[in-house]
Enzyme design. Structure first.
Site, mmCIF file in Angstrom:
data_model
loop_
_atom_site.group_PDB
_atom_site.id
_atom_site.type_symbol
_atom_site.label_atom_id
_atom_site.label_comp_id
_atom_site.label_asym_id
_atom_site.label_seq_id
_atom_site.Cartn_x
_atom_site.Cartn_y
_atom_site.Cartn_z
ATOM 1 N N GLU A 246 58.980 3.518 61.935
ATOM 2 C CA GLU A 246 57.803 2.646 61.933
ATOM 3 C C GLU A 246 57.546 2.091 60.543
ATOM 4 O O GLU A 246 57.316 0.884 60.368
ATOM 5 C CB GLU A 246 56.578 3.422 62.417
ATOM 6 C CG GLU A 246 55.284 2.626 62.320
ATOM 7 C CD GLU A 246 54.064 3.413 62.770
ATOM 8 O OE1 GLU A 246 52.934 2.918 62.583
ATOM 9 O OE2 GLU A 246 54.239 4.525 63.321
ATOM 10 N N GLU A 371 47.463 4.688 50.079
ATOM 11 C CA GLU A 371 47.033 5.963 49.491
ATOM 12 C C GLU A 371 47.729 7.154 50.171
ATOM 13 O O GLU A 371 48.149 8.111 49.505
ATOM 14 C CB GLU A 371 45.516 6.100 49.617
ATOM 15 C CG GLU A 371 44.721 5.137 48.738
ATOM 16 C CD GLU A 371 44.723 3.701 49.245
ATOM 17 O OE1 GLU A 371 44.467 2.789 48.442
ATOM 18 O OE2 GLU A 371 45.011 3.488 50.448
#
Length: 384
Positions: A246, A371
């Site tokens: 992905e 992040e």
């Protein structure tokens, strides 16, 4: 699964050209209208399937073409490069996320039931992970699947579901044992036409306007235990194992989209006049274009390296995270710089660069935020 058929450079080029011709004929004349309508027509999925652009690396046992993952990358590259960010997102979810989950984790019955239709476009796939209160932290999900004899009863809600309006199948993550934390998560293949399954509204987004992104509700949805995907309690581990592809395909799309933005920006700067000459002749323009080209090529080299590693079965989750982090951040910078070079016209919706700018912003969020990517990468260096 059959061994992937390896194509030479000329065969790949022919396939790439066929994708481009399809986009010119079937997408370009309508895409702006789809963006305004905030959804593309369901029959586009059937046309993509008829032309062989869905799940291209699926095994021929299930209707696929036994092609290499590289051809799946070609589809996402060309759709992204042409500036159809919403379409690229929908196709990659369908072909590079949902289908591999079923191919790698599914029973023979599940594969036969779902995969041929996904290849043809008769079945549209979605994946249900994110909830209103659980995004990157999947352990916080609340959707439950309680066992009742040979069935599971599903209740809960998912949000930000790509392909949610068109979906016929959703690979769903649900809690089968809330006390077990991550070990209490199980995946299911859920028919979107079952009683109790409800599609919510098509969410209004900053960008990717023509891509349907939905809320999904489950009220006492009953599925057979045969619809478990990858075994009870193995959901979180299975999600982690499938995330590298992905994130890699997202990086592929980011690089191609940046290339497309640079192409139209170079063309514009050669036409736009300032101080009696094309703005491409100004030193600042030259330097900005040079920086963008260099950044794109660096990321392209990294992505190509990791695509080769994925094809060889050697791609690690950390490498996928690095490619996604670097490419998505790069795309954001390129989008901003391209709009700047377009000046006021870059802020106008009639110019494709404005759409590309808005579409680029989500890349640093979905598939795992920048992040989260940094957290995963840092753990490989210094631990938790």
């Amino acid at each position: 699964m059959n061994e992937a058929v390896q194509l030479d450079a000329s065969e790949k080029a022919l396939f790439r050209e066929s994708v481009k011709k399809f986009l010119d004929a079937e997408v370009e004349p309508h895409y702006e209208a789809w963006e305004k309508n905030e959804i593309w027509p369901r029959e586009l999925w059937n046309k993509l399937g008829e032309n062989g652009f869905l799940c291209v690396d699926m095994s021929s046992e299930y209707g696929g073409f036994d092609a290499s993952f590289e051809l799946s990358c070609v589809v996402v590259e060309e759709v992204s490069r042409a500036g159809y960010g919403a379409l690229a997102s929908g196709i990659s979810v369908h072909s590079d996320i949902v289908a591999p989950y079923i191919m790698h984790l599914g029973s023979e019955e599940q594969k036969q039931r779902w995969l041929p239709g996904m290849v043809s476009g008769e079945i549209v796939g979605a994946i249900g992970m994110t909830e209103p209160g659980a995004g990157s932290d999947l352990q916080g999900m609340k959707t439950s699947a309680e066992k009742d004899g040979d069935e599971f009863v599903i209740n809960g809600q998912k949000t930000f579901i790509t392909n949610g309006q068109h979906a016929d199948l959703i690979v769903l993550a649900a809690k089968t044992d809330p006390k077990q934390g991550a070990k209490g998560v199980t995946l299911f293949t859920v028919d979107c036409h079952l009683e109790g399954y409800q599609k919510g509204r098509n969410l209004e987004k900053m960008g990717l306007h023509s891509g349907d992104t939905s809320e999904i509700f489950f009220q006492d949805v009953r599925v057979s235990s045969k619809e478990m995907l990858g075994g009870e309690g193995n959901g979180f581990a299975n999600l982690m194992n499938e995330l590298p592809r992905e994130r890699l395909i997202l990086a592929v799309g980011c690089v191609a989209a940046a290339e497309g933005m640079l192409d139209i920006t170079v063309e514009y700067t050669l036409e736009r006049q300032a101080f009696g000459a094309p703005i491409a002749k100004l030193q600042n323009t030259k330097f900005v274009l040079a920086d963008m080209k260099t950044e794109i090529e660096l990321n392209k080299a990294l992505v190509e390296k990791y695509v080769a590693r994925y094809v060889g079965g050697d791609l690690t989750p950390v490498e996928a995270s690095m490619s996604k982090l670097a490419a998505s951040e790069m795309q954001g910078r390129v989008a901003d710089q391209c709009v700047q070079l377009f000046g006021g016209y870059g802020y106008m919706r009639e110019y494709p660069i404005s759409r590309a700018y808005l579409d680029a912003r989500i890349q640093r969020i979905y598939g795992g935020t920048s992040e989260i990517m940094k957290e995963l990468i840092s753990r490989s260096l210094v631990g938790r």
